[in-house]
Design a protein around this motif. Structure first.
Motif, PDB file in Angstrom:
ATOM      1  N   THR A 107      75.357  69.116 -11.355  1.00  0.00           N
ATOM      2  CA  THR A 107      74.339  69.425 -12.361  1.00  0.00           C
ATOM      3  C   THR A 107      73.003  69.742 -11.699  1.00  0.00           C
ATOM      4  N   LEU A 108      72.610  68.970 -10.680  1.00  0.00           N
ATOM      5  CA  LEU A 108      71.365  69.258  -9.966  1.00  0.00           C
ATOM      6  C   LEU A 108      71.419  70.626  -9.300  1.00  0.00           C
ATOM      7  N   ALA A 109      72.565  70.960  -8.721  1.00  0.00           N
ATOM      8  CA  ALA A 109      72.702  72.257  -8.055  1.00  0.00           C
ATOM      9  C   ALA A 109      72.559  73.401  -9.048  1.00  0.00           C
ATOM     10  N   GLU A 110      73.108  73.211 -10.255  1.00  0.00           N
ATOM     11  CA  GLU A 110      72.970  74.247 -11.275  1.00  0.00           C
ATOM     12  C   GLU A 110      71.518  74.369 -11.729  1.00  0.00           C
ATOM     13  N   ARG A 138      69.807  76.298  -9.055  1.00  0.00           N
ATOM     14  CA  ARG A 138      70.162  77.724  -9.082  1.00  0.00           C
ATOM     15  C   ARG A 138      69.467  78.452 -10.227  1.00  0.00           C
ATOM     16  N   ALA A 139      69.519  77.839 -11.438  1.00  0.00           N
ATOM     17  CA  ALA A 139      68.989  78.518 -12.628  1.00  0.00           C
ATOM     18  C   ALA A 139      67.475  78.419 -12.732  1.00  0.00           C
ATOM     19  N   ALA A 140      66.868  77.398 -12.117  1.00  0.00           N
ATOM     20  CA  ALA A 140      65.413  77.180 -12.184  1.00  0.00           C
ATOM     21  C   ALA A 140      64.889  77.292 -13.612  1.00  0.00           C
ATOM     22  N   PRO A 141      65.382  76.468 -14.551  1.00  0.00           N
ATOM     23  CA  PRO A 141      64.943  76.562 -15.945  1.00  0.00           C
ATOM     24  C   PRO A 141      63.442  76.293 -16.059  1.00  0.00           C
ATOM     25  N   ASP A 142      62.775  77.032 -16.964  1.00  0.00           N
ATOM     26  CA  ASP A 142      61.328  76.871 -17.132  1.00  0.00           C
ATOM     27  C   ASP A 142      60.956  76.365 -18.512  1.00  0.00           C
ATOM     28  N   SER A 143      61.964  75.897 -19.277  1.00  0.00           N
ATOM     29  CA  SER A 143      61.686  75.344 -20.608  1.00  0.00           C
ATOM     30  C   SER A 143      62.765  74.319 -20.934  1.00  0.00           C
ATOM     31  N   THR A 172      64.495  74.271 -23.579  1.00  0.00           N
ATOM     32  CA  THR A 172      65.642  74.993 -24.146  1.00  0.00           C
ATOM     33  C   THR A 172      66.556  75.491 -23.045  1.00  0.00           C
ATOM     34  N   ALA A 173      65.958  76.061 -21.987  1.00  0.00           N
ATOM     35  CA  ALA A 173      66.764  76.546 -20.866  1.00  0.00           C
ATOM     36  C   ALA A 173      67.442  75.383 -20.146  1.00  0.00           C
ATOM     37  N   LEU A 174      66.735  74.263 -19.991  1.00  0.00           N
ATOM     38  CA  LEU A 174      67.298  73.099 -19.322  1.00  0.00           C
ATOM     39  C   LEU A 174      68.473  72.539 -20.121  1.00  0.00           C
ATOM     40  N   ALA A 175      68.383  72.602 -21.457  1.00  0.00           N
ATOM     41  CA  ALA A 175      69.457  72.093 -22.309  1.00  0.00           C
ATOM     42  C   ALA A 175      70.748  72.877 -22.123  1.00  0.00           C
ATOM     43  N   GLY A 176      70.646  74.090 -21.594  1.00  0.00           N
ATOM     44  CA  GLY A 176      71.835  74.905 -21.370  1.00  0.00           C
ATOM     45  C   GLY A 176      72.582  74.573 -20.092  1.00  0.00           C
ATOM     46  N   ILE A 177      72.037  73.672 -19.272  1.00  0.00           N
ATOM     47  CA  ILE A 177      72.697  73.276 -18.029  1.00  0.00           C
ATOM     48  C   ILE A 177      73.808  72.277 -18.345  1.00  0.00           C
ATOM     49  N   SER A 178      74.998  72.510 -17.832  1.00  0.00           N
ATOM     50  CA  SER A 178      76.129  71.613 -18.064  1.00  0.00           C
ATOM     51  C   SER A 178      75.832  70.228 -17.514  1.00  0.00           C
ATOM     52  N   GLY A 179      76.006  69.211 -18.369  1.00  0.00           N
ATOM     53  CA  GLY A 179      75.748  67.834 -17.960  1.00  0.00           C
ATOM     54  C   GLY A 179      74.434  67.282 -18.473  1.00  0.00           C
ATOM     55  N   VAL A 180      73.650  68.114 -19.186  1.00  0.00           N
ATOM     56  CA  VAL A 180      72.370  67.658 -19.744  1.00  0.00           C
ATOM     57  C   VAL A 180      72.552  67.442 -21.251  1.00  0.00           C
ATOM     58  N   GLY A 181      72.818  66.191 -21.624  1.00  0.00           N
ATOM     59  CA  GLY A 181      72.952  65.865 -23.037  1.00  0.00           C
ATOM     60  C   GLY A 181      71.592  65.627 -23.676  1.00  0.00           C
ATOM     61  N   SER A 182      71.595  65.388 -24.986  1.00  0.00           N
ATOM     62  CA  SER A 182      70.329  65.273 -25.720  1.00  0.00           C
ATOM     63  C   SER A 182      69.523  64.055 -25.268  1.00  0.00           C
ATOM     64  N   TYR A 223      64.409  62.841 -19.501  1.00  0.00           N
ATOM     65  CA  TYR A 223      64.055  63.388 -18.191  1.00  0.00           C
ATOM     66  C   TYR A 223      63.597  64.849 -18.207  1.00  0.00           C
ATOM     67  N   GLY A 224      63.727  65.505 -19.347  1.00  0.00           N
ATOM     68  CA  GLY A 224      63.465  66.938 -19.387  1.00  0.00           C
ATOM     69  C   GLY A 224      62.089  67.328 -18.863  1.00  0.00           C
ATOM     70  N   ASP A 225      61.050  66.690 -19.366  1.00  0.00           N
ATOM     71  CA  ASP A 225      59.685  67.051 -18.945  1.00  0.00           C
ATOM     72  C   ASP A 225      59.476  66.778 -17.460  1.00  0.00           C
ATOM     73  N   GLU A 226      60.049  65.668 -16.954  1.00  0.00           N
ATOM     74  CA  GLU A 226      59.884  65.342 -15.530  1.00  0.00           C
ATOM     75  C   GLU A 226      60.561  66.397 -14.655  1.00  0.00           C
ATOM     76  N   ILE A 227      61.753  66.824 -15.038  1.00  0.00           N
ATOM     77  CA  ILE A 227      62.479  67.822 -14.256  1.00  0.00           C
ATOM     78  C   ILE A 227      61.703  69.129 -14.208  1.00  0.00           C
ATOM     79  N   LEU A 228      61.176  69.526 -15.354  1.00  0.00           N
ATOM     80  CA  LEU A 228      60.399  70.768 -15.381  1.00  0.00           C
ATOM     81  C   LEU A 228      59.158  70.660 -14.498  1.00  0.00           C
ATOM     82  N   ARG A 229      58.544  69.465 -14.453  1.00  0.00           N
ATOM     83  CA  ARG A 229      57.372  69.278 -13.587  1.00  0.00           C
ATOM     84  C   ARG A 229      57.769  69.393 -12.105  1.00  0.00           C
ATOM     85  N   VAL A 230      58.918  68.811 -11.755  1.00  0.00           N
ATOM     86  CA  VAL A 230      59.388  68.905 -10.358  1.00  0.00           C
ATOM     87  C   VAL A 230      59.598  70.363  -9.969  1.00  0.00           C
TER      88      VAL A 230
END
Length: 652
Positions: free
Chosen positions: A610-613, A616-621, A623-633, A639-646
């Motif tokens: 999941t981290l590798a995806e 690779r995808a470098a989501p910037d929102s 909504t985009a992060l929610a499309g990564i396999s393994g990211v449930g609601s 963690y969504g906001d923290e990941i985007l900050r990283v």
């Protein structure tokens, strides 16, 4: 609050809605959907699915669906504390109310779990069979059942119920009492491996005759199988680890406790981060070593088979065997602990003549019934046939479980089959085992086997007792050692008749004869004598063909490191460009901090795939992060906001 991930057109009890919302996966794999829908509707099931195939979801998703429909809790029978802790930790991260009852809980904690259980708050409860069958626990189940809140019984590692299986647990035999006590509670029994004999035993002992059986493909295409003959086995292992798995997490299996400790100490002295694990170690030491393996990167666990069942670490990149396992089921189960995340992993094994002698002796000297011994001998012969085979390892491994190999990239569930269900065009090569990548030469060893058997007979006839393999090979090769001359074996008709065959070849022939039962070892010194069945080989009625093995070249050729504690930096487990690798490293560092703060293994927060995806995808929102396999609601919220900050920090 983020928008829900589920399709609004799906009801909350829909398995697909739960898969997407809770676990963050877009679709089911293989037979998961059929199994889950059957269990969610209250049907009994026996599920055979390989390790890493998503077996846990097959009872977790129905448990959530049935709980949402008002049916109450799912009881999960689990054999190991480590497995319970991992499963409950992962469910908690996903926002699913779950708990375990085991000896690690203090009195107040246990009573809190019992209150949550009885109130119907829990979706899943994990417990070992020993606890479940106590009067106190059964009384709680009786109360839940009377109120219609005992929804589902899931029996994980179901092969433990079978005396023919490789992990037999006597406590599992009592589980049939639960069906007698609660006949209307649906059951799902799951195992990662079982041959036809073990399957039949599971069905009989758990009274699952009316259950629907689901057999998934046993193929693990991401695992590369390599089997080599022992030639300074520890050095072979070290070369394998340095060439291909520097800095990776993995397991090295040894047969004895002493060998575990010696090997772990030796690998540590060679600069690897190796730890021992076996049942003879202090419980606190075992727990500490297991905890480090689960929570740290790059740990090599050297262990007996006491370690591993139920270990849910997805990023184990190799499983190595320094000794021959007892049978193919054990080998398959143990190698299946590698690559559970679906990414590339290695199953490497070194074996030798003494392994075969030891395993055969353990079977012959056991106090088991003769029928059990006969089955175990057959299983050992099947494993040796796999080791000695000149053709595809994967094809043979799957054939043992009654499955024809469909071919790389072919889904067995949709492959073209005849009216009886057999593949119309089964593949003969997988392209991802040592024999496919480096095809060995094959030689007809029938005449050599006859010479060996004749030599055993002549030596025994001349001296009145048997001799070991090394002496017999000296006689065959015409070596006038002190022992050969002293016994007068240089005057036998078989002296020197095998001088043209190298010593290593003779060891292979002898290994084959022992494993097939034509030669047996006897007495304290493992001397060899002929069995009655040797006549078929001596008469030329049974052909013997053996491989001429080669040592495979390193696959990745990672640079080696001999200094203590030095490590090759871990790259992402998938192909990423330079920026992607930087994002992956940053996400791993962030994950390590979160895991430490939550006292969880890092992979429970997010696994490497999941981290590798994300990298690779470098989501910037969100909504985009929610499309990564393994990211449930729940994880998106947490963690969504923290990941985007990283990820954003790397852009600034």
């Amino acid at each position: 609050m983020n928008a829900p991930l589920t399709d609004s057109s799906l009801p909350a009890t829909s398995p697909l809605a739960i898969l997407r919302e809770v676990f963050g996966y877009p679709a089911f794999r293989g037979q998961q959907q059929a199994i889950i829908e059957h269990a969610a509707e209250g049907g009994d099931a026996l599920v055979l699915m390989p390790t890493g195939g998503g077996k846990s979801l097959c009872y977790q998703v129905p448990a959530i669906a049935r709980h949402r429909a008002g049916h109450g809790i799912t009881l999960v029978v689990s054999p190991l504390i480590a497995l319970m802790h991992d499963q409950v930790g992962a469910l908690d991260e996903a926002g699913v109310p779950a708990a375990f009852l085991n000896s690690t809980l203090e009195g107040d904690e246990a009573r809190r779990v019992e209150r949550d259980l009885m109130s119907g708050k829990l979706v899943l409860l994990y417990a070992a069979p020993e606890r479940i069958l106590t009067p106190r626990f059964l009384a709680m189940l009786d109360s839940l059942h009377e109120r219609g809140l005992f929804s589902l019984l899931a029996i994980d590692e179901a092969h433990c119920v079978s005396q023919w299986g490789h992990d037999f647990r006597e406590e599992y035999l009592g589980l049939s009492a639960l069906h007698e006590r609660y006949p209307d509670v649906p059951r799902i029994a799951l195992t990662a491996t079982a041959d036809s004999t073990t399957r039949a035993d599971i069905v009989e002992r758990l009274a699952l005759e009316s259950a629907r059986t689901f057999v998934s493909s046993f193929d693990r295409p991401n695992i590369r199988y390599t089997i080599v003959e022992k030639d300074e086995a520890k050095r072979q292992l070290l070369r394998f680890l340095r060439d291909e798995h520097e800095g990776d997490a993995g397991v090295v299996y040894c047969q004895s406790r002493k060998k575990v400790e010696d090997t772990a100490a030796w690998l540590s002295a060679e600069g690897l981060n190796a730890l021992p694990y076996h049942a003879g170690l202090d419980a606190e030491v075992r727990a500490r070593h297991q905890n480090r393996f689960l929570r740290e990167d790059g740990i090599v666990m050297v262990a007996t088979v006491a370690f591993g069942m139920g270990i849910d670490k997805p990023d184990v990149r190799f499983v190595a065997h320094l000794d021959l396992p007892k049978n193919i089921e054990g080998y398959y189960q143990e190698t299946g602990r590698g690559g559970r995340d679906g990414l590339a992993a290695d199953a490497w094994m070194a074996y030798g003549l003494q392994d075969v002698v030891n395993q055969r002796r353990m079977i012959d000297d056991s106090e088991a019934e003769e029928e059990f011994k006969r089955l175990q001998r057959g299983k050992l012969e099947a494993l040796l046939a796999l080791a000695e085979a000149p053709d595809c390892r994967r094809v043979r491994l799957l054939a043992y479980f009654g499955e024809a190999y469909a071919g790389a990239g072919v889904d067995p569930a949709t492959a073209e089959r005849d009216a009886d269900g057999a593949l119309l065009r089964p593949a003969s090569r997988c392209g991802n085992c040592d024999n496919c990548l480096h095809p060995p030469e094959v030689w007809d060893a029938t005449e050599a086997a006859r010479k060996l058997l004749s030599c055993i007979y002549r030596c025994h006839q001349a001296s009145g007792f048997g001799f070991g393999g090394a002496h017999l090979i000296d006689v065959l090769r015409g070596q006038r050692t002190e022992k050969v001359v002293q016994r007068g074996h240089d005057r036998l008709s078989t002296f020197g008749i095998g001088a043209d065959v190298p010593e290593t070849q003779w060891r292979r022939v002898l290994r084959q004869m022992i494993a097939s039962g034509h030669v047996r070892s006897v007495g304290e010194y493992n001397t060899l004598e002929l069995a009655d069945s040797a006549r078929t080989v001596l008469r030329g009625e049974e052909p013997v063909r053996l491989r001429v093995p080669t040592e495979p070249a390193p696959r990745r050729g990672r640079p080696s490191s001999t200094s203590r504690g030095s490590r090759t930096p871990r790259a992402a487990p998938v192909e990423l460009d330079r920026d992607g690798q930087q994002r992956f490293a940053a996400l791993k560092a962030w994950r390590a901090e979160v895991a430490k703060a939550h006292n969880l293994p890092a992979y429970i927060v997010f696994n490497d795939a999941t981290l590798a995806e994300m990298a690779r995808a470098a989501p910037d929102s969100l909504t985009a992060l929610a499309g990564i396999s393994g990211v449930g609601s729940k994880k998106l919220d947490a963690y969504g906001d923290e990941i985007l900050r990283v990820l954003q920090a790397l852009q600034d």
